[in-house]
Design a protein around this motif. Structure first.
Motif: not given
Length: 376
Positions: A345-349, A352-357
């Motif tokens: 989770y920590d790595e994937l989080r 996805v946060i960067e992708r959401g930007k």
């Protein structure tokens, strides 16, 4: 479509722009968010007149500042709206209304430097200024192909395809996804992702799954529940759904019966935004089970909040995420991927946060401004 001569404006001269919302729905969703942002952006520099059959709902969603900058005209006061208060025959009603709005706007267009339709417009006509159309939905022929076939439905489908065959071909057509664009054969244009609010944020995470969406059978919320029930992890789940006048009571009751069955499941409807933001902040997984989602705003909202998305591998939403990690074709595949992703989770989080930007209000508004400036 007849091509019109473009106007040559002094770069310091304000333009006069008509923004047209051609739908009769009183609900609030992605199309309405797009309309709000178009009005907000264009009214900062130009003289904007907003034409709508249902302007009252925008008076509630728009800020006082924006409302103070635009002129609002109720198109319903100029044309007779057939079956206005009926929920039946939606496409037929919109087709009739679009014809009347089209004729009205053709007469009005000479007073404007551009006309922007904030949703797909079913009309063939000529306007006296450049036009832009934002297309949210796949072609009707594609949408109807999802339904089971029988002779009566085939006749109805042919009728619907005939009604929608003259979708407006604007000087510039903008589509909310590559998927939506590819379903049309009669028009082409550019992809401009819709705006996604940025008030979602990652908080202190729990082993929790969230599912957002309107309470409707085609949203397949029950499938999302089945996915969580099939995981090996001990997860909590919250469904946060919107209801409308057309929400099927039987489907809501079905979901509520699942809530009684599972002590880890909670169903909430029509919650305020601040509660939604808090729930998103503490969720590690977000599920979107809808088939052929046109864009998938919920998936972007999940990512902005640091929730790993799990979306069905169809439609436009699959292009927003890493397909290997975050898409599924079966309940079993989805539950297995969720178990695997939670282990990393920590790595994937962070991913996805960067992708959401990449999907924000500012990018959409910049695209609208450049589009209007480019055709005038």
């Amino acid at each position: 479509m007849k091509r019109i001569d473009k106007r040559h404006l002094n770069e310091f001269q304000d333009m006069r722009i008509a923004v047209v919302y051609p739908r009769i729905s009183r609900g609030i969703g992605g199309i309405e968010s797009v309309t709000d942002e178009i009005l907000s952006e264009l009214s900062e520099e130009d003289d904007v007149v907003f034409f709508s059959v249902v302007p009252e709902k925008f008076r509630e969603s728009l800020s006082e500042e924006v409302l103070g900058r635009i002129e609002v005209r109720d198109v319903g006061s100029n044309i007779r709206i057939p079956l206005r208060d009926s929920e039946r025959f939606q496409l037929l009603k919109e087709k009739l209304i679009h014809r009347r709005i089209g004729s009205f706007m053709e007469e009005e267009s000479g007073d404007f430097d551009a006309v922007v339709f904030s949703a797909k417009f079913m009309y063939s006509g000529n306007f006296d200024c450049p036009t832009i159309q934002y297309v949210h939905n796949p072609s009707v022929s594609f949408q109807r192909s999802e339904y089971s076939s029988n002779p009566l439905k085939s006749v109805y489908d042919s009728f619907l395809n005939f009604l929608s065959s003259d979708v407006f071909d604007a000087d510039l057509n903008l589509f909310n996804s590559e998927f939506t664009r590819e379903t049309y054969s009669s028009i082409s244009g550019d992809v401009l992702y819709p705006p996604v609010e940025s008030d979602f944020f990652p908080g202190d995470k729990e082993d929790r799954v969230i599912c957002l969406g309107r309470i409707a059978r085609n949203k397949r919320i029950d499938e999302a529940i089945d996915i969580v029930a099939s995981t090996e992890k001990n997860l909590e789940m919250t469904v946060m759904g919107r209801t409308t006048e057309g929400t099927p009571e039987s489907y809501l009751q079905k979901l509520e019966s699942r809530e009684k069955k599972y002590d880890w499941l909670e169903i909430k409807t029509d919650v305020p935004q601040d509660e939604l933001v808090k729930e998103m902040a503490k969720s590690k997984i977000g599920i979107l089970s809808t088939r052929n989602e046109h864009f998938g705003i919920a998936a972007v909202e999940y990512m902005k909040a640091g929730a790993l998305p799990m979306v069905h591998s169809s439609g436009g939403v699959q292009s927003l995420v890493n397909k290997d990690r975050f898409t599924y074709e079966s309940i079993g595949e989805a539950s297995e991927k969720i178990d695997e992703n939670l282990g990393e989770y920590d790595e994937l989080r962070d991913f996805v946060i960067e992708r959401g930007k990449d999907f924000d209000v500012e990018s959409f508004r910049k695209g609208i401004r450049e589009s209007v400036n480019g055709i005038t």
